[in-house]
Enzyme design. Structure first.
Site, PDB file in Angstrom:
ATOM      1  N   ASP A  65       1.415   5.107   2.132  1.00  0.00           N
ATOM      2  CA  ASP A  65       1.098   5.665   3.060  1.00  0.00           C
ATOM      3  C   ASP A  65       1.562   7.291   3.398  1.00  0.00           C
ATOM      4  O   ASP A  65       2.793   7.269   2.349  1.00  0.00           O
ATOM      5  CB  ASP A  65       1.761   5.145   4.405  1.00  0.00           C
ATOM      6  CG  ASP A  65       0.616   3.703   4.272  1.00  0.00           C
ATOM      7  OD1 ASP A  65      -0.234   3.382   4.122  1.00  0.00           O
ATOM      8  OD2 ASP A  65       1.897   2.631   5.079  1.00  0.00           O
ATOM      9  N   ASP A 119      -3.861   4.748   2.370  1.00  0.00           N
ATOM     10  CA  ASP A 119      -3.590   6.328   3.834  1.00  0.00           C
ATOM     11  C   ASP A 119      -3.585   6.811   4.215  1.00  0.00           C
ATOM     12  O   ASP A 119      -2.194   7.261   3.327  1.00  0.00           O
ATOM     13  CB  ASP A 119      -3.072   4.801   5.019  1.00  0.00           C
ATOM     14  CG  ASP A 119      -3.414   3.209   4.966  1.00  0.00           C
ATOM     15  OD1 ASP A 119      -4.525   3.387   3.961  1.00  0.00           O
ATOM     16  OD2 ASP A 119      -3.170   2.689   5.748  1.00  0.00           O
ATOM     17  N   ASP A 138       0.435  -1.243   0.060  1.00  0.00           N
ATOM     18  CA  ASP A 138      -0.028   0.025   0.023  1.00  0.00           C
ATOM     19  C   ASP A 138       1.282   1.312  -0.128  1.00  0.00           C
ATOM     20  O   ASP A 138       2.259   1.517   0.082  1.00  0.00           O
ATOM     21  CB  ASP A 138      -0.793  -0.115   1.057  1.00  0.00           C
ATOM     22  CG  ASP A 138      -0.471   0.059   2.158  1.00  0.00           C
ATOM     23  OD1 ASP A 138       0.878   0.135   2.572  1.00  0.00           O
ATOM     24  OD2 ASP A 138      -0.856   0.633   3.791  1.00  0.00           O
TER      25      ASP A 138
END
Length: 511
Positions: free
Chosen positions: A328, A435, A326
């Site tokens: 961030d 995120d 992912d």
């Protein structure tokens, strides 16, 4: 008699008024086995006599005074503070019994150090220097991204993951700590002799390592890797929005994959629905080039709603990784308070551009006076944040120099128009987990440290702070329990200094 609390406070009030008569001496009184009140009394007494008594240990200390401690105990404490080899005799610090201090107080000046004053340290047997350089806390070690022992660490991490699936956190952490030590070694392990005196290598880990070194593989690891439970739990926890407990419940109900959830019509929340819908995309690694494109998009979104805001790419990519699962981002603004309520504005901008497939925003719920020292340090922060799934053009890697084009090329559409049957292998976009975290500027250094990782490195930082320094560290703050105050920091370097640790750059925190 003056109450204890009052005596502690009076120490800091009067210490500034004492005149130093012996500037060549810098004394640290070790509290270990002595207690706070006695140390405070001796500190006041020493300062009243003109001695320089330091509250904290530093390289300027010339004399360490202790009571009811052996030389080996004080030396071990000192090694822990300095990171020195126990066999290193180059230190000029005098390790002294309390008798030297009391005699000096009676004389009104430093008495000559004699043998009866000196704490004796037993010589240690010769040990592999590589082993001696290996500290027990991961936050004391430099761990590069690429290392020499992946054939061992991959095996230990499978066992760590399996232990986590079985709700055995202690065993999981033990395997990860063992793997972390091997990652920090500057050479490839060829025999068990190479592991002599290394910390954090439990009997179980050593059995696995020994079998791999002798046979090329571990039967336990291979059995775990092929087991139905391990494969099912890995598939189910790989679904966005699904934790270990939910996955375990599904496994016990006979479910093994995302397809089983669809087939049986499982009740899923919004996050899990998105996780199943975009499962294949979210299993693919995110490249650094894709992260850079997303970074440009996020920066454009943030500056559109709050000019002057600062955005930092975090996680594995900040540590130098080329791929991740992912992306961030940490967001702040130099003017404290301007960041409040920022996240809904960012997500609204992104949704208007058709860039969000899913998003869930949480408000900042951290209150220092309530959540600081009373709250156990852990890896869960309370920032305003957004868990999201971005819709990223498949050609994003070729567009890193033109983020505006990347934004405009993404097709818009409502939530109801996004169905998994429309997202085929030939699709011109992919789903990526992102995120977004918003931090007040005063907490930004702590947030940066916390969100850089790795997970074990952060865990070890908190453990070091609590066990070795009597402090509480989180992604919001650092609280000193002894001084009963918050320690403010503007940089990561300042936080490491407060903790008495050598600063380790992000690229070497891959524990």
């Amino acid at each position: 008699m003056i109450p204890l609390k009052r005596r502690k406070v009076s120490l800091t009030v009067s210490q500034q008024n004492d005149t130093c008569r012996f500037p060549h001496l810098s004394i640290f009184i070790l509290e270990r086995k002595m207690g706070t009140s006695r140390r405070a009394f001796l500190t006041r007494l020493g300062r009243s006599k003109g001695f320089r008594i330091k509250e904290t240990y530093s390289s300027s200390i010339t004399h360490i005074v202790s009571e009811n401690n052996s030389g080996d105990e004080v030396q071990a404490w000192l090694d822990n503070q300095t990171g020195r080899d126990t066999n290193d005799t180059s230190s000029s610090v005098c390790l002294l019994d309390i008798r030297w201090f009391t005699e000096s107080m009676e004389a009104g000046h430093p008495v000559t150090v004699q043998d009866r004053h000196t704490l004796q340290v037993k010589p240690k047997p010769n040990i592999d220097p590589n082993a001696m350089l290996m500290k027990s806390y991961a936050c004391q070690r430099r761990t590069p991204l690429k290392h020499h022992n992946s054939f061992l660490t991959d095996a230990l991490e499978i066992l760590a993951q399996n232990a986590e699936y079985n709700d055995n956190e202690g065993r999981s952490v033990a395997f990860r700590r063992a793997a972390s030590v091997l990652k920090a070694l500057p050479h490839r392990v060829k025999s068990m002799e190479d592991l002599r005196s290394l910390p954090c290598l439990g009997e179980h880990s050593q059995r696995v390592i020994k079998e791999i070194l002798e046979d090329g593989s571990s039967r336990e690891v291979e059995s775990t890797r092929r087991s139905e439970q391990y494969q099912a739990m890995k598939a189910l926890t790989g679904i966005f929005g699904v934790g270990v407990r939910t996955a375990d419940r599904w496994f016990r109900e006979g479910l093994r994959s995302p397809d089983d959830l669809i087939r049986t019509g499982q009740q899923l929340n919004r996050a899990q629905q998105a996780g199943v819908q975009y499962y294949d995309d979210l299993q693919k690694p995110v490249t650094k080039a894709e992260a850079d494109v997303i970074s440009d998009i996020v920066e454009k979104a943030v500056h559109a709603v709050l000019p002057g805001a600062e955005i930092q790419l975090m996680g594995g990519f900040r540590r130098g990784k080329e791929v991740g699962h992912d992306v961030d981002f940490l967001i702040t603004h130099p003017e404290e308070g301007k960041e409040e309520g920022l996240m809904p504005k960012i997500t609204n901008w992104l949704e208007e551009q058709g860039l969000l497939l899913y998003q869930k925003t949480t408000r900042n719920s951290y209150l220092e006076k309530m959540d600081g020292p009373a709250r156990a340090p852990n890896n869960m922060d309370r920032f305003e944040r957004c868990f999201s799934i971005f819709k990223l053009q498949a050609s994003a890697e070729s567009c890193t120099s033109n983020s505006t084009a990347s934004v405009q090329d993404v097709s818009t559409g409502s939530e109801t128009e996004r169905h998994s049957d429309q997202h085929s292998e030939a699709s011109d976009w992919r789903a990526v987990r992102v995120d977004l975290v918003v931090s007040p500027y005063s907490q930004f250094a702590f947030a940066t440290l916390g969100w850089t990782g790795s997970k074990l490195f952060e865990r070890e930082l908190r453990r070091w702070a609590g066990q070795e320094k009597h402090m509480s560290l989180s992604s919001h703050a650092l609280y000193d329990s002894k001084q009963n105050l918050y320690l403010r920091a503007k940089t990561e370097e300042e936080i490491f200094a407060y903790l008495g640790l050598e600063f380790i750059p992000p690229s070497e925190r891959n524990a």
